[in-house]
Enzyme design. Structure first.
Site, PDB file in Angstrom:
ATOM      1  N   ASP A  19       1.814  15.988   9.696  1.00  0.00           N
ATOM      2  CA  ASP A  19       2.974  15.385   9.011  1.00  0.00           C
ATOM      3  C   ASP A  19       3.006  13.852   9.130  1.00  0.00           C
ATOM      4  O   ASP A  19       4.035  13.274   9.516  1.00  0.00           O
ATOM      5  CB  ASP A  19       4.286  15.941   9.600  1.00  0.00           C
ATOM      6  CG  ASP A  19       4.343  17.457   9.632  1.00  0.00           C
ATOM      7  OD1 ASP A  19       3.778  18.093   8.728  1.00  0.00           O
ATOM      8  OD2 ASP A  19       4.970  17.995  10.569  1.00  0.00           O
ATOM      9  N   GLU A 226       8.825  21.154   0.407  1.00  0.00           N
ATOM     10  CA  GLU A 226       9.169  20.365   1.600  1.00  0.00           C
ATOM     11  C   GLU A 226       8.398  19.059   1.584  1.00  0.00           C
ATOM     12  O   GLU A 226       7.615  18.795   0.673  1.00  0.00           O
ATOM     13  CB  GLU A 226       8.856  21.152   2.887  1.00  0.00           C
ATOM     14  CG  GLU A 226       7.375  21.469   3.072  1.00  0.00           C
ATOM     15  CD  GLU A 226       7.101  22.380   4.269  1.00  0.00           C
ATOM     16  OE1 GLU A 226       8.019  22.815   4.970  1.00  0.00           O
ATOM     17  OE2 GLU A 226       5.902  22.680   4.475  1.00  0.00           O
TER      18      GLU A 226
END
Ligand code: FUB
Length: 327
Positions: A19, A226
């Site tokens: 991420d 997301e």
């Protein structure tokens, strides 16, 4: 200090990282990743296997300089409101300070978004006592615009709980929208001058096709799942995100930081591993995509590694699709 980075290979191998949110601060590249733990738990759709506890900040003087791991920048035990799952963070600079925005489950098991501050881009960061009032779900990304207004984008389906907030209240058993209905959009709010609260109401971002029709929930190749990220290129706002179940990073463009955004195409084809999550940054005249995959762990979904590669725009402002394993 670790070895010199090579594009499309793990930035670091001594820990698992995921991420990545990349920024240029003080003329250097700083990367704010999640820190995946090395454990053998089974995966589930709620994402319980992503049980991260802390953040490490990475930096590089330039794209061929060794990567520095600055060590633990924030641990969940030092966040009064949080209980577990320190997921995808982002950072921002304003007012002479650095801000780390991060999601975690609160003591009622509900994902919220918190902020921590530091005088140093590498941390350590000191968390505020409470999460941002009105925040929910996961994957914050902050844009400090040219006029110094700051926007926080966030949201994620499934384990990220966005389906549960459709009424503005947390409904534990809420399902996603009908397949033929517009997909759930990421959320955006303007941040206050001190970056420690929401200045505006939280708004749902609309993502539409070239005809102006909303992308539908059943359109899993294009709908938001997301990992929202917003960057500016030639005065336009580019919203990029993961499609989750179809494992792509795609993007949409708007003249306005809060949309509506028009869907444009795919930035990154699927990587090894279930999740895909990225950021886009300009550094020394070139554009880079930071992303992760599970190649270092031989495909274990919760043991990911951050990588980066160059990103290219065509003359019309579209982004050329990247195949992460082309060479
Ligand atoms: O790292 C945990 C979660 O996995 C992130 O919040 C999502 O974006 C996905 O990458």
């Amino acid at each position: 200090m670790t070895k010199k980075p090579v594009q499309n290979e793990p930035l670091v191998t001594h820990i698992y990282t995921a991420d990545p949110s990349a920024h240029v601060f003080d003329g250097k590249l700083y990367i704010y990743p999640s820190h995946d733990l090395d454990h053998d738990m089974e995966s589930n759709d709620n994402g319980d296997q992503y049980k991260m506890e802390d953040y490490h900040v990475l930096s590089m003087e330039n794209v061929s300089a060794p990567v520095v791991d600055h060590g633990e920048a924030l641990h969940v035990k030092d966040v009064p409101w949080a209980s577990k799952q320190m997921w995808a963070p982002d950072a921002a600079y304003k007012n002479g300070k650095y801000y780390l925005f991060f999601p975690a489950r609160d003591h009622d098991d509900i994902f919220r978004i918190g902020v921590a501050t530091s005088d140093n881009p590498a941390g350590p960061f000191k968390a505020e006592d409470n999460y941002l009032e009105g925040s929910f779900s996961i994957d914050p990304a902050v844009l400090v615009d040219d006029d110094q207004k700051s926007y926080i984008y966030f949201g994620g389906l499934w384990g990220g709980q966005l389906e549960k907030w459709q009424t503005g209240e947390f409904i534990q058993d809420a399902e996603g929208p009908d397949p033929k209905a517009p997909a759930l959009g990421p959320r955006v709010a303007e941040l206050s001058e001190d970056m420690l609260s929401f200045k505006s109401e939280v708004k749902e971002i609309s993502i539409v096709d070239e005809e102006g029709n909303p992308i539908l929930a059943e359109d899993e190749d294009r709908r938001f799942f997301e990992g929202p990220w917003v960057h500016k290129y030639n005065g336009l706002y580019y919203l990029s995100y993961s499609t989750g179940t179809t494992h792509k990073i795609v993007y949409a463009v708007s003249e306005n930081p809060t949309g509506p955004f028009t869907y444009k195409g795919t930035i990154l084809k699927p990587v090894i591993g279930w999740t895909t999550h990225h950021s886009i940054v300009e550094f020394e005249g070139k554009w880079y995509l930071f992303y992760h995959d599970c190649s270092l762990s031989d495909g274990i979904n919760h043991k990911r590694s951050v990588k980066f590669t160059e990103l290219t725009y065509s003359e019309d402002g579209t982004i050329q699709t990247i195949d992460p394993y082309a060479n």
